[in-house]
Design a protein around this motif. Structure first.
Motif, PDB file in Angstrom:
ATOM      1  N   ALA A  14       0.803  -1.293  -0.018  1.00  0.00           N
ATOM      2  CA  ALA A  14       0.017  -0.014  -0.042  1.00  0.00           C
ATOM      3  C   ALA A  14       0.835   1.277   0.153  1.00  0.00           C
ATOM      4  O   ALA A  14       0.535   2.303  -0.703  1.00  0.00           O
ATOM      5  CB  ALA A  14      -1.071  -0.087   1.330  1.00  0.00           C
ATOM      6  N   ARG A  15       1.874   1.329   0.848  1.00  0.00           N
ATOM      7  CA  ARG A  15       2.716   2.183   0.855  1.00  0.00           C
ATOM      8  C   ARG A  15       3.482   2.556  -0.488  1.00  0.00           C
ATOM      9  O   ARG A  15       3.667   3.724  -1.272  1.00  0.00           O
ATOM     10  CB  ARG A  15       3.983   2.088   1.750  1.00  0.00           C
ATOM     11  N   MET A  16       3.907   1.790  -1.348  1.00  0.00           N
ATOM     12  CA  MET A  16       4.504   1.628  -2.661  1.00  0.00           C
ATOM     13  C   MET A  16       3.388   2.053  -3.455  1.00  0.00           C
ATOM     14  O   MET A  16       3.893   2.994  -4.548  1.00  0.00           O
ATOM     15  CB  MET A  16       5.323   0.435  -3.235  1.00  0.00           C
ATOM     16  N   LYS A  17       2.170   2.035  -3.466  1.00  0.00           N
ATOM     17  CA  LYS A  17       1.082   2.359  -4.259  1.00  0.00           C
ATOM     18  C   LYS A  17       1.003   3.813  -4.267  1.00  0.00           C
ATOM     19  O   LYS A  17       0.747   4.532  -5.106  1.00  0.00           O
ATOM     20  CB  LYS A  17      -0.233   1.630  -4.136  1.00  0.00           C
ATOM     21  N   ARG A  18       0.807   4.262  -2.806  1.00  0.00           N
ATOM     22  CA  ARG A  18       0.719   5.829  -2.612  1.00  0.00           C
ATOM     23  C   ARG A  18       1.822   6.354  -3.297  1.00  0.00           C
ATOM     24  O   ARG A  18       1.575   7.638  -3.779  1.00  0.00           O
ATOM     25  CB  ARG A  18       0.842   5.873  -0.985  1.00  0.00           C
ATOM     26  N   ILE A  19       3.116   5.980  -3.107  1.00  0.00           N
ATOM     27  CA  ILE A  19       4.193   6.722  -3.720  1.00  0.00           C
ATOM     28  C   ILE A  19       3.979   6.733  -5.050  1.00  0.00           C
ATOM     29  O   ILE A  19       4.327   8.115  -5.873  1.00  0.00           O
ATOM     30  CB  ILE A  19       5.453   6.124  -3.607  1.00  0.00           C
ATOM     31  N   ALA A  20       3.747   5.882  -5.718  1.00  0.00           N
ATOM     32  CA  ALA A  20       3.662   5.908  -7.266  1.00  0.00           C
ATOM     33  C   ALA A  20       2.508   6.445  -7.622  1.00  0.00           C
ATOM     34  O   ALA A  20       2.428   7.479  -8.659  1.00  0.00           O
ATOM     35  CB  ALA A  20       3.446   4.288  -7.713  1.00  0.00           C
ATOM     36  N   LEU A  21       1.279   6.597  -7.162  1.00  0.00           N
ATOM     37  CA  LEU A  21       0.269   7.649  -7.540  1.00  0.00           C
ATOM     38  C   LEU A  21       0.475   8.965  -6.900  1.00  0.00           C
ATOM     39  O   LEU A  21       0.005   9.647  -7.748  1.00  0.00           O
ATOM     40  CB  LEU A  21      -1.120   7.156  -6.668  1.00  0.00           C
ATOM     41  N   GLY A  22       1.022   9.166  -5.797  1.00  0.00           N
ATOM     42  CA  GLY A  22       1.591  10.625  -5.735  1.00  0.00           C
ATOM     43  C   GLY A  22       2.417  11.208  -6.781  1.00  0.00           C
ATOM     44  O   GLY A  22       2.433  12.444  -7.179  1.00  0.00           O
ATOM     45  N   LEU A  23       3.441  10.395  -7.321  1.00  0.00           N
ATOM     46  CA  LEU A  23       4.083  10.823  -8.248  1.00  0.00           C
ATOM     47  C   LEU A  23       3.450  11.178  -9.559  1.00  0.00           C
ATOM     48  O   LEU A  23       3.603  12.336 -10.256  1.00  0.00           O
ATOM     49  CB  LEU A  23       5.290   9.786  -8.902  1.00  0.00           C
ATOM     50  N   LEU A  24       2.376  10.397  -9.924  1.00  0.00           N
ATOM     51  CA  LEU A  24       1.290  10.758 -10.878  1.00  0.00           C
ATOM     52  C   LEU A  24       0.790  12.122 -10.848  1.00  0.00           C
ATOM     53  O   LEU A  24       0.409  12.913 -11.575  1.00  0.00           O
ATOM     54  CB  LEU A  24       0.420   9.423 -11.091  1.00  0.00           C
ATOM     55  N   GLY A  25       0.129  12.263  -9.530  1.00  0.00           N
ATOM     56  CA  GLY A  25      -0.405  13.472  -9.155  1.00  0.00           C
ATOM     57  C   GLY A  25       0.366  14.660  -9.092  1.00  0.00           C
ATOM     58  O   GLY A  25       0.005  15.885  -9.528  1.00  0.00           O
ATOM     59  N   LEU A  26       1.663  14.392  -8.827  1.00  0.00           N
ATOM     60  CA  LEU A  26       2.693  15.511  -8.916  1.00  0.00           C
ATOM     61  C   LEU A  26       2.730  16.083 -10.337  1.00  0.00           C
ATOM     62  O   LEU A  26       3.029  17.069 -10.605  1.00  0.00           O
ATOM     63  CB  LEU A  26       3.803  15.056  -8.101  1.00  0.00           C
ATOM     64  N   ALA A  27       3.097  14.756 -11.349  1.00  0.00           N
ATOM     65  CA  ALA A  27       3.028  15.185 -12.789  1.00  0.00           C
ATOM     66  C   ALA A  27       1.967  15.988 -13.112  1.00  0.00           C
ATOM     67  O   ALA A  27       2.101  16.728 -14.022  1.00  0.00           O
ATOM     68  CB  ALA A  27       3.367  13.912 -13.559  1.00  0.00           C
ATOM     69  N   ALA A  28       0.758  15.658 -12.539  1.00  0.00           N
ATOM     70  CA  ALA A  28      -0.367  16.253 -13.253  1.00  0.00           C
ATOM     71  C   ALA A  28      -0.513  17.878 -12.976  1.00  0.00           C
ATOM     72  O   ALA A  28      -0.622  18.574 -13.433  1.00  0.00           O
ATOM     73  CB  ALA A  28      -1.796  15.562 -12.822  1.00  0.00           C
ATOM     74  N   PHE A 397       7.811  -0.338  -8.550  1.00  0.00           N
ATOM     75  CA  PHE A 397       8.981   0.454  -9.159  1.00  0.00           C
ATOM     76  C   PHE A 397       8.795   0.629 -10.477  1.00  0.00           C
ATOM     77  O   PHE A 397       9.290   1.472 -11.144  1.00  0.00           O
ATOM     78  CB  PHE A 397      10.121  -0.279  -8.621  1.00  0.00           C
ATOM     79  N   ILE A 398       7.820  -0.332 -11.238  1.00  0.00           N
ATOM     80  CA  ILE A 398       7.922  -0.077 -12.603  1.00  0.00           C
ATOM     81  C   ILE A 398       7.173   1.041 -12.949  1.00  0.00           C
ATOM     82  O   ILE A 398       7.465   1.892 -13.744  1.00  0.00           O
ATOM     83  CB  ILE A 398       7.063  -1.366 -13.148  1.00  0.00           C
ATOM     84  N   ARG A 399       6.045   1.559 -11.984  1.00  0.00           N
ATOM     85  CA  ARG A 399       5.251   2.634 -12.167  1.00  0.00           C
ATOM     86  C   ARG A 399       5.952   3.784 -11.917  1.00  0.00           C
ATOM     87  O   ARG A 399       6.123   5.001 -12.547  1.00  0.00           O
ATOM     88  CB  ARG A 399       4.233   2.640 -11.018  1.00  0.00           C
ATOM     89  N   ILE A 400       6.996   3.970 -10.770  1.00  0.00           N
ATOM     90  CA  ILE A 400       7.660   5.075 -10.349  1.00  0.00           C
ATOM     91  C   ILE A 400       8.905   5.215 -11.537  1.00  0.00           C
ATOM     92  O   ILE A 400       8.964   6.376 -11.949  1.00  0.00           O
ATOM     93  CB  ILE A 400       8.479   4.859  -8.993  1.00  0.00           C
ATOM     94  N   ASN A 401       9.422   4.235 -12.213  1.00  0.00           N
ATOM     95  CA  ASN A 401      10.320   4.279 -13.055  1.00  0.00           C
ATOM     96  C   ASN A 401       9.831   4.832 -14.520  1.00  0.00           C
ATOM     97  O   ASN A 401      10.467   5.614 -15.183  1.00  0.00           O
ATOM     98  CB  ASN A 401      11.031   3.106 -13.256  1.00  0.00           C
ATOM     99  N   GLY A 402       8.538   4.344 -14.435  1.00  0.00           N
ATOM    100  CA  GLY A 402       7.907   4.640 -15.740  1.00  0.00           C
ATOM    101  C   GLY A 402       7.543   6.168 -15.939  1.00  0.00           C
ATOM    102  O   GLY A 402       7.727   6.654 -16.775  1.00  0.00           O
ATOM    103  N   THR A 403       7.214   6.753 -14.735  1.00  0.00           N
ATOM    104  CA  THR A 403       6.889   8.183 -14.556  1.00  0.00           C
ATOM    105  C   THR A 403       8.267   9.062 -14.783  1.00  0.00           C
ATOM    106  O   THR A 403       8.143  10.106 -15.747  1.00  0.00           O
ATOM    107  CB  THR A 403       6.210   8.457 -13.012  1.00  0.00           C
ATOM    108  N   LEU A 404       9.339   8.545 -14.210  1.00  0.00           N
ATOM    109  CA  LEU A 404      10.388   9.453 -14.329  1.00  0.00           C
ATOM    110  C   LEU A 404      10.990   9.119 -15.795  1.00  0.00           C
ATOM    111  O   LEU A 404      11.443  10.306 -16.461  1.00  0.00           O
ATOM    112  CB  LEU A 404      11.570   9.105 -13.230  1.00  0.00           C
ATOM    113  N   VAL A 405      11.242   7.829 -16.221  1.00  0.00           N
ATOM    114  CA  VAL A 405      11.720   7.638 -17.364  1.00  0.00           C
ATOM    115  C   VAL A 405      10.808   8.479 -18.581  1.00  0.00           C
ATOM    116  O   VAL A 405      11.317   8.852 -19.731  1.00  0.00           O
ATOM    117  CB  VAL A 405      11.843   6.314 -17.951  1.00  0.00           C
ATOM    118  N   GLY A 406       9.627   8.062 -18.477  1.00  0.00           N
ATOM    119  CA  GLY A 406       8.619   8.753 -19.384  1.00  0.00           C
ATOM    120  C   GLY A 406       8.842  10.397 -19.394  1.00  0.00           C
ATOM    121  O   GLY A 406       8.583  10.937 -20.646  1.00  0.00           O
ATOM    122  N   GLY A 407       8.824  10.897 -18.309  1.00  0.00           N
ATOM    123  CA  GLY A 407       9.262  12.468 -18.369  1.00  0.00           C
ATOM    124  C   GLY A 407      10.454  12.782 -19.075  1.00  0.00           C
ATOM    125  O   GLY A 407      10.712  14.034 -19.878  1.00  0.00           O
ATOM    126  N   LEU A 408      11.490  12.006 -18.812  1.00  0.00           N
ATOM    127  CA  LEU A 408      12.666  12.444 -19.492  1.00  0.00           C
ATOM    128  C   LEU A 408      12.701  12.175 -20.966  1.00  0.00           C
ATOM    129  O   LEU A 408      13.282  12.956 -21.877  1.00  0.00           O
ATOM    130  CB  LEU A 408      14.078  11.483 -18.890  1.00  0.00           C
TER     131      LEU A 408
END
Length: 422
Positions: A14-28, A397-408
């Protein structure tokens, strides 16, 4: 798995899901801000491109991760909910992978050769502490066994089983077969030689000769009055001993001595009568029936059983049990002998290696079927939840990396586009 461990894994997921979702929200949020500020400075365009691509990467990887376990947003999109929809095929593939890559005959035999079962067993048994541990385990097992067997139902069963087994025994035929085996190859003649040697030693003894002398003297009453009874008795005793010694010597020296031949004939005749004579058979049947009908037999067996259990109980309850000490000593002695005997260790390893292929081939398919049946019988929801709980945290971590790599990647594409436009 323990409930506490399951709760811990669920909390980490649940903690990792919140981090990944938080990164998506931050990107938005960054995208909204950059879009609003884009006209004020060209740099905001780069920020907007980064945030936009980060959102795309985050959503795409969220879709990919969720599609493994369920339909994203509950929509029945094809090729989603991969694990629950393909549970049986996954089970078969998993079983094949394990059996083919971990349980092949060559792999197991190679591992057995490296493992050296006999050497490891010898080393383990030779350690005093391990022998004592085996002794304690043996005592514990024996206590449990005694407690289980000390039951009236067990006594009754064993009594009936013993009586039933005895009722089926043909005593005369069994005795005949036993004597036939004992006399095979002239063994009874060797027994006769031993008996003759004992008789010779007995007759030549001073106490026996004195007894014979007194017996003869009592019978010669007429010579008692002239004091010659003892003299005559001693002469007669020497004559008896001499005759017996000569007879024994002749029997020992002559294989075809008449007495030896008569003993041989009597033995074979007795064995034949035991096996084929109806009268002997009837006597054996009567003896067996009388034995079974006698109440003392049951009492004797029960008493013997009680005494055995009582002795075992008393020994096993002692801190220094003789049974436990014996098991410990035997195991340590066996280990030391195995350590010192390389040939025996090689023999044990050879037997294990020879028997292993059949066991591997036999049980590998059982393992394969067990895995397939276990996965197929597993509740789909429980299996999906268990897998997600165990591997879902790493998948975030795939979601987290996907957010960062996609942005770059988005930033790079925007920069290249601007450079080409000049």
């Amino acid at each position: 798995m323990a409930p506490a461990q399951q709760d811990l894994q669920a909390a980490r997921l649940a903690r990792m899901k919140r981090i990944a979702l938080g990164l998506l929200g931050l990107a938005a949020c960054v995208y909204a801000l950059a879009t609003a500020m884009e006209g004020r400075h060209a740099a905001w365009g780069y920020v907007a491109a980064f945030a936009e691509a980060a959102m795309v990467g985050a959503i795409a990887d969220w879709f990919a991760v969720v599609a493994l376990f369920r339909h994203p947003l509950g929509l029945p999109i094809p090729h989603t909910a991969i694990i629950p929809e393909n549970k049986s095929r996954i089970g078969a593939n998993l079983a094949g992978f394990i059996c083919n890559n971990f349980l092949s005959t060559q792999q197991v035999l190679a591992k057995l050769e490296q493992f050296d079962p006999a050497g490891r067993l010898a080393q383990w048994l030779a350690r005093p502490g391990n022998g004592q541990q085996l002794g304690r385990l043996g005592v514990t097992a024996a206590r449990y066994g005694l407690s289980a067997f000390d039951d009236e139902r067990v006594r009754a069963f064993l009594g009936h089983a013993a009586a039933s087994g005895l009722a089926k025994v043909d005593l005369s035929s069994l005795a005949g077969q036993s004597l036939e085996a004992l006399t095979e190859g002239g063994r009874h003649q060797a027994l006769l030689d031993d008996v003759l040697q004992q008789v010779a030693g007995l007759v030549e003894g001073e106490a026996v000769q004195e007894h014979i002398t007194e017996a003869i003297a009592r019978e010669i009453k007429a010579l008692r009055y002239v004091g010659l009874d003892q003299v005559a008795a001693r002469l007669a005793t020497r004559k008896v001993v001499s005759v017996v010694a000569k007879t024994i010597g002749d029997l020992a020296a002559q294989a075809d001595h008449p007495l030896r031949l008569r003993f041989d004939a009597f033995t074979h005749e007795f064995i034949d009568r035991l096996q084929h004579d109806a009268a002997f058979h009837a006597r054996g049947e009567k003896l067996r029936a009388d034995l079974l009908a006698h109440p003392a037999l049951g009492k004797y067996l029960h008493g013997l059983w009680d005494e055995l259990l009582a002795w075992l109980h008393a020994d096993l309850l002692r801190p220094e049990s003789s049974i436990g000490a014996r098991i410990s000593a035997l195991s340590q002695e066996l280990g030391e002998r195995l350590e010192a005997d390389a040939a025996m260790r090689r023999w044990i390893n050879e037997q294990i290696t020879a028997a292993a292929p059949l066991a591997i081939e036999r049980y590998r398919e059982d393992i394969r079927r067990y895995i397939v049946e276990r996965v197929d019988a597993w509740n789909t929801h429980e299996m999906t939840a268990e897998l997600e709980r165990n591997v879902g945290r790493d998948l975030q971590f795939i979601r987290i990396n996907g957010t960062l790599v996609g942005g770059l990647v988005g930033l790079g594409i925007h920069a290249a586009t601007q450079w080409l436009r000049g």
